[in-house]
Design a protein around this motif. Structure first.
Motif, mmCIF file in Angstrom:
data_model
loop_
_atom_site.group_PDB
_atom_site.id
_atom_site.type_symbol
_atom_site.label_atom_id
_atom_site.label_comp_id
_atom_site.label_asym_id
_atom_site.label_seq_id
_atom_site.Cartn_x
_atom_site.Cartn_y
_atom_site.Cartn_z
ATOM 1 N N THR A 59 0.837 -1.202 0.000
ATOM 2 C CA THR A 59 0.000 0.000 0.000
ATOM 3 C C THR A 59 0.874 1.256 0.000
ATOM 4 N N LEU A 60 1.887 1.270 0.841
ATOM 5 C CA LEU A 60 2.781 2.437 0.914
ATOM 6 C C LEU A 60 3.481 2.712 -0.415
ATOM 7 N N LEU A 61 3.813 1.640 -1.135
ATOM 8 C CA LEU A 61 4.534 1.791 -2.398
ATOM 9 C C LEU A 61 3.604 1.777 -3.612
ATOM 10 N N HIS A 62 2.300 1.717 -3.360
ATOM 11 C CA HIS A 62 1.304 1.750 -4.444
ATOM 12 C C HIS A 62 1.564 0.654 -5.481
ATOM 13 N N CYS A 63 1.737 -0.567 -4.977
ATOM 14 C CA CYS A 63 1.961 -1.680 -5.899
ATOM 15 C C CYS A 63 1.220 -2.916 -5.396
ATOM 16 N N ASP A 64 1.231 -3.941 -6.210
ATOM 17 C CA ASP A 64 0.577 -5.199 -5.885
ATOM 18 C C ASP A 64 1.396 -5.942 -4.822
ATOM 19 N N PRO A 65 0.739 -6.617 -3.874
ATOM 20 C CA PRO A 65 1.485 -7.382 -2.871
ATOM 21 C C PRO A 65 2.452 -8.406 -3.471
ATOM 22 N N SER A 66 2.143 -8.945 -4.638
ATOM 23 C CA SER A 66 3.065 -9.903 -5.252
ATOM 24 C C SER A 66 4.394 -9.231 -5.614
ATOM 25 N N ASN A 67 4.354 -7.953 -5.956
ATOM 26 C CA ASN A 67 5.600 -7.226 -6.228
ATOM 27 C C ASN A 67 6.442 -7.112 -4.966
ATOM 28 N N ILE A 68 5.789 -6.866 -3.832
ATOM 29 C CA ILE A 68 6.511 -6.766 -2.568
ATOM 30 C C ILE A 68 7.147 -8.109 -2.222
ATOM 31 N N SER A 69 6.451 -9.196 -2.512
ATOM 32 C CA SER A 69 7.026 -10.522 -2.263
ATOM 33 C C SER A 69 8.305 -10.724 -3.065
ATOM 34 N N LEU A 70 8.272 -10.329 -4.321
ATOM 35 C CA LEU A 70 9.451 -10.451 -5.185
ATOM 36 C C LEU A 70 10.588 -9.555 -4.685
ATOM 37 N N LEU A 71 10.273 -8.296 -4.374
ATOM 38 C CA LEU A 71 11.299 -7.370 -3.883
ATOM 39 C C LEU A 71 11.854 -7.825 -2.534
ATOM 40 N N SER A 72 10.975 -8.360 -1.679
ATOM 41 C CA SER A 72 11.415 -8.880 -0.380
ATOM 42 C C SER A 72 12.416 -10.012 -0.570
ATOM 43 N N ALA A 73 12.112 -10.891 -1.500
ATOM 44 C CA ALA A 73 13.023 -12.003 -1.786
ATOM 45 C C ALA A 73 14.373 -11.484 -2.273
ATOM 46 N N GLN A 74 14.363 -10.444 -3.094
ATOM 47 C CA GLN A 74 15.624 -9.875 -3.584
ATOM 48 C C GLN A 74 16.437 -9.277 -2.440
ATOM 49 N N LEU A 75 15.776 -8.578 -1.529
ATOM 50 C CA LEU A 75 16.494 -8.020 -0.381
ATOM 51 C C LEU A 75 17.000 -9.132 0.541
ATOM 52 N N GLU A 76 16.203 -10.194 0.684
ATOM 53 C CA GLU A 76 16.630 -11.329 1.511
ATOM 54 C C GLU A 76 17.856 -12.011 0.903
ATOM 55 N N GLU A 77 17.852 -12.200 -0.410
ATOM 56 C CA GLU A 77 18.983 -12.842 -1.082
ATOM 57 C C GLU A 77 20.280 -12.076 -0.842
ATOM 58 N N ARG A 78 20.191 -10.774 -0.732
ATOM 59 C CA ARG A 78 21.368 -9.940 -0.488
ATOM 60 C C ARG A 78 21.692 -9.803 0.993
ATOM 61 N N GLY A 79 20.866 -10.383 1.856
ATOM 62 C CA GLY A 79 21.100 -10.300 3.291
ATOM 63 C C GLY A 79 20.748 -8.947 3.879
ATOM 64 N N LEU A 80 19.869 -8.202 3.200
ATOM 65 C CA LEU A 80 19.510 -6.862 3.659
ATOM 66 C C LEU A 80 18.231 -6.841 4.488
ATOM 67 N N ALA A 81 17.415 -7.865 4.352
ATOM 68 C CA ALA A 81 16.149 -7.921 5.085
ATOM 69 C C ALA A 81 15.761 -9.375 5.306
#
Length: 141
Positions: A59-81
């Protein structure tokens, strides 16, 4: 200048500034090995705030929750979140910065501050602009 002309000029200025922000940030994001969307997610993950659900982040980023899942996975892969259950509702997933994620977020904020089109405004001017923009953003929808 008529009211309609002022409104049109303001919209033009805001969209021009948005374009400048995007352009100026690109080099800094590349140095941090971030894309625009991952940087936006990293930005809203304020470590001082309560953990946000993935749905709230969408909601904060005005995008679909599936996009957040993908971005979350990318941050997790880098050890950032890391994704964690929400402290008050274990069914809800949150995204929390790791210590390395906090460091990268801090560098991101520094890059933003240095490259911002607002960097040449003094503190008082920045606070005034922030107040006016907040009023415009919270106005009638």
């Amino acid at each position: 200048m008529a009211v309609d002309e002022i409104a049109a000029s303001l919209l033009h200025q805001v969209t021009t500034i948005a374009g400048q922000v995007t352009g100026r940030m690109q080099e800094g994001l590349e140095r941090l090995d971030l894309t625009g969307p991952t940087a936006n997610l990293l930005w809203v993950l304020n470590p001082e705030d309560d953990p946000q659900s993935l749905r709230r982040l969408a909601t904060l980023l005005h995008c679909d929750p599936s996009n957040i899942s993908l971005l979350s996975a990318q941050l997790e892969e880098r050890g950032l979140a890391e994704r964690h259950p929400h402290p008050r509702d274990r069914r809800v997933r949150t995204l929390v910065l790791t210590p390395e994620g906090r460091k990268v977020r801090e560098r991101l904020l520094t890059v933003v501050a240095q490259r911002s089109p607002f960097a040449d405004l003094d503190g008082e001017e920045q606070r005034l602009l922030q107040s006016l923009l907040a009023k415009a953003l919270n106005g009638p929808q």
